[in-house]
Design a protein around this motif. Structure first.
Motif, PDB file in Angstrom:
ATOM      1  N   VAL A  74      -2.699  13.230  10.240  1.00 33.17           N
ATOM      2  CA  VAL A  74      -3.299  13.541   8.944  1.00 33.17           C
ATOM      3  C   VAL A  74      -2.568  12.805   7.824  1.00 33.17           C
ATOM      4  CG1 VAL A  74      -3.649  15.391   7.273  1.00 33.17           C
ATOM      5  CG2 VAL A  74      -4.232  15.764   9.669  1.00 33.17           C
ATOM      6  N   ALA A  75      -1.236  12.856   7.843  1.00 35.65           N
ATOM      7  CA  ALA A  75      -0.455  12.218   6.781  1.00 35.65           C
ATOM      8  C   ALA A  75      -0.676  10.711   6.755  1.00 35.65           C
ATOM      9  CB  ALA A  75       1.026  12.530   6.964  1.00 35.65           C
ATOM     10  N   ALA A  76      -0.813  10.107   7.935  1.00 38.39           N
ATOM     11  CA  ALA A  76      -0.975   8.653   8.011  1.00 38.39           C
ATOM     12  C   ALA A  76      -2.271   8.181   7.380  1.00 38.39           C
ATOM     13  CB  ALA A  76      -0.904   8.196   9.464  1.00 38.39           C
ATOM     14  N   SER A  77      -3.222   9.092   7.179  1.00 44.41           N
ATOM     15  CA  SER A  77      -4.481   8.689   6.543  1.00 44.41           C
ATOM     16  C   SER A  77      -4.246   8.187   5.124  1.00 44.41           C
ATOM     17  CB  SER A  77      -5.462   9.864   6.530  1.00 44.41           C
ATOM     18  OG  SER A  77      -4.991  10.911   5.693  1.00 44.41           O
ATOM     19  N   ILE A  78      -3.142   8.587   4.518  1.00 41.86           N
ATOM     20  CA  ILE A  78      -2.811   8.111   3.171  1.00 41.86           C
ATOM     21  C   ILE A  78      -2.591   6.603   3.176  1.00 41.86           C
ATOM     22  CG2 ILE A  78      -1.077   8.271   1.325  1.00 41.86           C
ATOM     23  CD1 ILE A  78      -0.626  11.191   2.246  1.00 41.86           C
ATOM     24  N   LEU A  79      -2.123   6.083   4.301  1.00 39.87           N
ATOM     25  CA  LEU A  79      -1.861   4.648   4.418  1.00 39.87           C
ATOM     26  C   LEU A  79      -3.114   3.857   4.781  1.00 39.87           C
ATOM     27  CD1 LEU A  79       1.522   4.709   6.402  1.00 39.87           C
ATOM     28  CD2 LEU A  79       1.177   4.604   3.922  1.00 39.87           C
TER      29      LEU A  79
END
Length: 461
Positions: A349-354
């Motif tokens: 989920v957090a990697a979607s920011i990248l």
């Protein structure tokens, strides 16, 4: 060969892991007049547990005028309990312009009641860039009545701006006493981000006092083992989880699950005989204690390394939206039923920011942990709506982030520029190209009942 040349060769050998060669070169550099080489040799010997030889070289470097070496000798004497000797060496370090020497000398003077000279030393240390100097000034002003609370707060703020967690923590109490509970919580949040061990219990108490049980529970269990994500992370995840899952499945299909090798300097990841570019080292999960460690908080990596620097975007997003999972360097996830799966879900989920393509993981530390790596390679499939995988992706996301299922669906549909048709019991998205997605809900509009994609039969949620 000059002392400088010998010293530079010694540093290169040390950084390459050739300590015996480095030690010889440091000694030769010192003998050739490069006094700082003696301190480097001492620190290296100490790291290799030859403390007796390390002390000898510290003293030689200090006697040659290296202020930082005088500080180290002062610390040795302090550990032995010889405070008079420690004071002499710390004073020599302070007189030589060493901020650490000023801080330690100030602490010794403060302890024996010489507060005026102690405060002067703390100011000098602050002027040299030591945030501890500002913190100590704030503490002394606050504790000893040497000024009003706002004066103490000003010094705490200066220290806090340079990353002093204790300053944020103390500043929180001042803001609370001034009747600003929101500012108090903001200060304690920053203290928690910086690893201050008392910040989480303080936040738990503050949220409990406000009647916010969910946030109080998160901060209460943060030090001992989280068993649930924060409300802030849940809200964020609900908006991106379905797309992140679809993107991850597309990446896994393209790359397979073979053996993984990575090259941090080249920012490449190799698997299945193919080399992929745009790799970012996200972090690691420890199977030994169930903890997650963001790479930017890992002492083995530089935060500005090209394979680590993109994480700043995740951290900044976390700060902007107050999502603790994205701002706290180490998270104990041992309270989750499956801590490793909790870490994997959080990272996807957090990697979607990248943006990019998704995340690959592989065993590290002989199988004691897992490392996670994000890919952003333009040769891999771009993020796009996939009618074939969407129904299952929605069900998977809902199984983890079920709090607001309507928002989860609407955010996913909106992500791809689809036209939305909203009703209490149904949401339909019409995507560019004509694909349609119909999600039916229970009569109260809260829980998904069926998902129909124009590429498949109705799927019961």
């Amino acid at each position: 060969m000059s002392g400088i040349e010998l010293y530079e060769r010694a540093v290169s050998a040390r950084d390459a892991g050739r300590w015996d060669e480095a030690a010889d070169l440091f000694e030769r550099a010192f003998d050739a007049g490069h006094a700082v080489a003696g301190l480097d040799l001492a620190l290296g010997l100490s790291a290799h547990r030859d403390h007796a030889s390390a002390e000898v070289w510290c003293r030689r470097a200090a006697d040659s005028g290296v202020a930082a070496a005088a500080f180290e000798v002062g610390c040795i004497e302090q550990r032995r309990g010889d405070l008079d000797a420690a004071e002499r060496w710390h004073r020599q370090a302070a007189d030589g312009g060493d901020a650490s020497g000023m801080l330690n000398l100030g602490a010794l003077l403060e302890k024996r009641g010489d507060t005026t000279d102690a405060m002067d030393l703390y100011r000098r240390a602050w002027d040299l860039g030591a945030h501890e100097g500002a913190f100590n000034l704030g503490r002394m002003i606050e504790d000893e009545g040497r000024g009003d609370a706002e004066q103490a707060a000003e010094w705490y703020e200066r220290a806090a701006e340079r990353g002093n967690g204790a300053a944020f923590y103390n500043l929180g109490f001042i803001r609370g006493d001034q009747g600003d509970p929101d500012a108090q919580i903001r200060c304690w949040r920053r203290a928690a981000d910086l690893g201050h061990r008392h910040a989480a219990p303080a936040l738990a108490h503050a949220f409990h006092q406000q009647g916010d049980r969910a946030r109080a529970r998160f901060w209460r269990f943060l030090p001992t083992g989280l068993g649930a994500y924060s409300a802030e992370f849940e809200a964020f995840a609900g908006g991106v989880a379905v797309a992140a899952i679809c993107r991850q499945w597309a990446l896994d299909k393209e790359t397979g699950d073979g053996y993984i090798e990575y090259d941090l300097d080249a920012r490449t990841l190799t698997t299945g005989g193919r080399v992929f570019h745009g790799m970012t080292a996200l972090g690691s999960f420890s199977r030994l204690d169930g903890s997650w460690l963001w790479t930017w908080n890992n002492d083995n990596f530089r935060a500005d390394h090209p394979a680590v620097a993109p994480l700043r975007r995740i951290r900044d997003y976390g700060v902007e939206h107050d999502i603790p999972e994205l701002t706290i360097g180490r998270l104990d996830l041992s309270g989750f039923p499956n801590p490793e799966q909790a870490a994997t879900t959080m990272v996807l989920v957090a990697a979607s920011i990248l943006g990019g393509n998704g995340v690959k993981a592989c065993a590290v530390g002989g199988g004691d942990g897992m490392g996670y790596y994000h890919l952003d390679d333009p040769r891999l499939p771009a993020d796009a709506y996939d009618p074939a995988t969407t129904p299952e992706a929605i069900k998977t996301a809902v199984a983890v982030f079920a709090r607001d299922q309507r928002k989860l669906v609407t955010d996913f549909i909106s992500r791809y520029g689809a036209a939305l048709a909203l009703g209490t019991e149904a949401i339909m998205g019409t995507f560019p190209g004509g694909h349609r997605l119909l999600v039916r809900f229970t009569p109260d509009g809260r829980r998904i009942q069926t998902i129909t994609s124009d590429r498949g039969r109705p799927d019961t949620g």
